[in-house]
Design a protein around this motif. Structure first.
Motif, PDB file in Angstrom:
ATOM      1  N   THR A   1       0.833  -1.209   0.000  1.00 39.32           N
ATOM      2  CA  THR A   1       0.000   0.000   0.000  1.00 39.32           C
ATOM      3  C   THR A   1       0.869   1.261   0.000  1.00 39.32           C
ATOM      4  N   ILE A   2       2.000   1.205   0.681  1.00 37.71           N
ATOM      5  CA  ILE A   2       2.925   2.343   0.674  1.00 37.71           C
ATOM      6  C   ILE A   2       3.474   2.559  -0.736  1.00 37.71           C
ATOM      7  N   VAL A   3       3.778   1.481  -1.436  1.00 40.70           N
ATOM      8  CA  VAL A   3       4.286   1.583  -2.805  1.00 40.70           C
ATOM      9  C   VAL A   3       3.243   2.238  -3.715  1.00 40.70           C
ATOM     10  N   LEU A   4       1.967   1.899  -3.532  1.00 42.46           N
ATOM     11  CA  LEU A   4       0.916   2.553  -4.330  1.00 42.46           C
ATOM     12  C   LEU A   4       0.930   4.064  -4.128  1.00 42.46           C
ATOM     13  N   VAL A   5       1.038   4.489  -2.866  1.00 41.78           N
ATOM     14  CA  VAL A   5       1.074   5.917  -2.558  1.00 41.78           C
ATOM     15  C   VAL A   5       2.332   6.551  -3.149  1.00 41.78           C
ATOM     16  N   ASP A   6       3.477   5.899  -2.981  1.00 39.60           N
ATOM     17  CA  ASP A   6       4.728   6.446  -3.510  1.00 39.60           C
ATOM     18  C   ASP A   6       4.708   6.527  -5.036  1.00 39.60           C
ATOM     19  N   LEU A   7       4.127   5.512  -5.682  1.00 43.86           N
ATOM     20  CA  LEU A   7       4.035   5.549  -7.148  1.00 43.86           C
ATOM     21  C   LEU A   7       3.110   6.671  -7.617  1.00 43.86           C
ATOM     22  N   ARG A   8       2.080   6.964  -6.845  1.00 40.53           N
ATOM     23  CA  ARG A   8       1.224   8.121  -7.161  1.00 40.53           C
ATOM     24  C   ARG A   8       2.004   9.416  -6.958  1.00 40.53           C
ATOM     25  N   LEU A   9       2.808   9.472  -5.899  1.00 36.12           N
ATOM     26  CA  LEU A   9       3.605  10.673  -5.637  1.00 36.12           C
ATOM     27  C   LEU A   9       4.585  10.967  -6.762  1.00 36.12           C
ATOM     28  N   ILE A  10       5.212   9.923  -7.294  1.00 31.30           N
ATOM     29  CA  ILE A  10       6.208  10.171  -8.354  1.00 31.30           C
ATOM     30  C   ILE A  10       5.574  10.258  -9.740  1.00 31.30           C
ATOM     31  N   GLY A  11       4.257  10.041  -9.815  1.00 27.96           N
ATOM     32  CA  GLY A  11       3.545  10.228 -11.074  1.00 27.96           C
ATOM     33  C   GLY A  11       3.546   9.043 -12.007  1.00 27.96           C
TER      34      GLY A  11
ATOM     35  N   VAL B   1       1.378  15.714 -11.904  1.00 31.28           N
ATOM     36  CA  VAL B   1       2.768  15.926 -11.502  1.00 31.28           C
ATOM     37  C   VAL B   1       2.757  16.600 -10.133  1.00 31.28           C
ATOM     38  N   THR B   2       3.280  15.896  -9.152  1.00 27.88           N
ATOM     39  CA  THR B   2       3.319  16.429  -7.795  1.00 27.88           C
ATOM     40  C   THR B   2       4.561  17.312  -7.625  1.00 27.88           C
ATOM     41  N   PRO B   3       4.606  18.127  -6.571  1.00 31.27           N
ATOM     42  CA  PRO B   3       5.792  18.962  -6.344  1.00 31.27           C
ATOM     43  C   PRO B   3       7.056  18.112  -6.182  1.00 31.27           C
ATOM     44  N   LEU B   4       8.181  18.731  -6.466  1.00 30.99           N
ATOM     45  CA  LEU B   4       9.463  18.027  -6.407  1.00 30.99           C
ATOM     46  C   LEU B   4       9.684  17.363  -5.048  1.00 30.99           C
ATOM     47  N   ARG B   5       9.393  18.061  -3.971  1.00 33.60           N
ATOM     48  CA  ARG B   5       9.608  17.475  -2.641  1.00 33.60           C
ATOM     49  C   ARG B   5       8.714  16.251  -2.423  1.00 33.60           C
ATOM     50  N   ALA B   6       7.516  16.259  -2.965  1.00 34.45           N
ATOM     51  CA  ALA B   6       6.625  15.089  -2.849  1.00 34.45           C
ATOM     52  C   ALA B   6       7.189  13.923  -3.654  1.00 34.45           C
ATOM     53  N   ARG B   7       7.667  14.219  -4.857  1.00 36.06           N
ATOM     54  CA  ARG B   7       8.276  13.165  -5.676  1.00 36.06           C
ATOM     55  C   ARG B   7       9.526  12.603  -4.996  1.00 36.06           C
ATOM     56  N   MET B   8      10.316  13.471  -4.395  1.00 38.22           N
ATOM     57  CA  MET B   8      11.522  13.013  -3.696  1.00 38.22           C
ATOM     58  C   MET B   8      11.152  12.115  -2.512  1.00 38.22           C
ATOM     59  N   ALA B   9      10.110  12.476  -1.780  1.00 37.19           N
ATOM     60  CA  ALA B   9       9.657  11.637  -0.661  1.00 37.19           C
ATOM     61  C   ALA B   9       9.194  10.279  -1.182  1.00 37.19           C
ATOM     62  N   GLY B  10       8.512  10.277  -2.326  1.00 34.46           N
ATOM     63  CA  GLY B  10       8.069   9.026  -2.940  1.00 34.46           C
ATOM     64  C   GLY B  10       9.242   8.153  -3.368  1.00 34.46           C
ATOM     65  N   TRP B  11      10.225   8.754  -4.027  1.00 36.39           N
ATOM     66  CA  TRP B  11      11.408   7.991  -4.447  1.00 36.39           C
ATOM     67  C   TRP B  11      12.181   7.459  -3.247  1.00 36.39           C
ATOM     68  N   PHE B  12      12.325   8.289  -2.224  1.00 39.33           N
ATOM     69  CA  PHE B  12      13.010   7.855  -1.011  1.00 39.33           C
ATOM     70  C   PHE B  12      12.314   6.629  -0.429  1.00 39.33           C
ATOM     71  N   GLY B  13      10.974   6.689  -0.342  1.00 38.54           N
ATOM     72  CA  GLY B  13      10.211   5.562   0.192  1.00 38.54           C
ATOM     73  C   GLY B  13      10.395   4.301  -0.636  1.00 38.54           C
ATOM     74  N   LEU B  14      10.284   4.428  -1.946  1.00 43.87           N
ATOM     75  CA  LEU B  14      10.438   3.252  -2.817  1.00 43.87           C
ATOM     76  C   LEU B  14      11.818   2.617  -2.679  1.00 43.87           C
TER      77      LEU B  14
ATOM     78  N   VAL C   1      15.450  -1.563   0.066  1.00 42.48           N
ATOM     79  CA  VAL C   1      16.618  -1.858   0.898  1.00 42.48           C
ATOM     80  C   VAL C   1      16.195  -2.647   2.138  1.00 42.48           C
ATOM     81  N   VAL C   2      15.093  -2.224   2.778  1.00 44.56           N
ATOM     82  CA  VAL C   2      14.600  -2.929   3.973  1.00 44.56           C
ATOM     83  C   VAL C   2      14.280  -4.379   3.634  1.00 44.56           C
ATOM     84  N   ILE C   3      13.586  -4.602   2.540  1.00 46.62           N
ATOM     85  CA  ILE C   3      13.219  -5.968   2.150  1.00 46.62           C
ATOM     86  C   ILE C   3      14.473  -6.784   1.832  1.00 46.62           C
ATOM     87  N   PHE C   4      15.405  -6.200   1.101  1.00 46.71           N
ATOM     88  CA  PHE C   4      16.647  -6.904   0.766  1.00 46.71           C
ATOM     89  C   PHE C   4      17.393  -7.319   2.026  1.00 46.71           C
TER      90      PHE C   4
END
Length: 163
Positions: free
Chosen positions: A43-53, A133-146, A151-154
């Motif tokens: 579910t977090i990935v869905l939100v992050d993918l929406r954030l990065i567009g 297209v979300t703001p740059l900071r939102a996209r950065m938060a999404g990329w950071f999360g993804l 990394v956590v799963i690995f």
């Protein structure tokens, strides 16, 4: 008393030994941990993918987050509790493990990322809620999360298979 000796005492406790020694309970807890992690991270990935567009560009961001958040929180809570039980059963082995430490550090960073997002970027959601297209900071938060959830799963799997 060192942290290592505390962790060893946790592992050697009657609960730790019962968890580790059960042919049913320990595998069941591990299965619950993995499944709840899959649901929360999914579910977090869905939100992050929406954030990065990448996904659901036509959906308002608030709709995406409001529909996924109950699932995220519930599943993450279950993953947290089951993770504590898994740690309890092998604390002495996990504490010195660098993959485990990296995993935990990344989870802490992800928590800070979520906190930062909700306390700053999300406050202006009315301005960009329906934008593809979300703001740059939102996209950065999404990329950071993804990236950091990968990394956590690995490192979580590395920890599980190298104890």
């Amino acid at each position: 008393m060192s942290i290592q000796s505390i962790c060893q005492a946790i592992q050697d406790s009657s609960i730790g030994m019962q968890l580790r020694g059960s042919r049913i309970v320990w595998p069941a807890i591990e299965a619950v941990h993995v499944m709840s992690l899959a649901l929360s991270v999914g579910t977090i990935v869905l939100v992050d993918l929406r954030l990065i567009g990448v996904l659901m560009k036509d959906e308002p961001f608030t709709d995406v987050i409001e529909q996924t958040q109950p699932w995220t929180f519930t599943a993450f809570g279950i993953a947290f509790v089951s993770g504590i039980l898994l740690f309890w059963s092998e604390a002495g082995k996990l504490y010195p493990s660098y993959p485990f430490r990296i995993k935990m550090a990344c989870i802490a960073l992800l928590g800070l990322n979520a906190l930062f997002f909700h306390k700053t970027i999300y406050k202006s959601v009315d301005k960009w809620n329906r934008s593809a297209v979300t703001p740059l900071r939102a996209r950065m938060a999404g990329w950071f999360g993804l990236i950091f959830w990968c990394v956590v799963i690995f490192f979580g799997r590395w920890t599980a298979y190298n104890l």
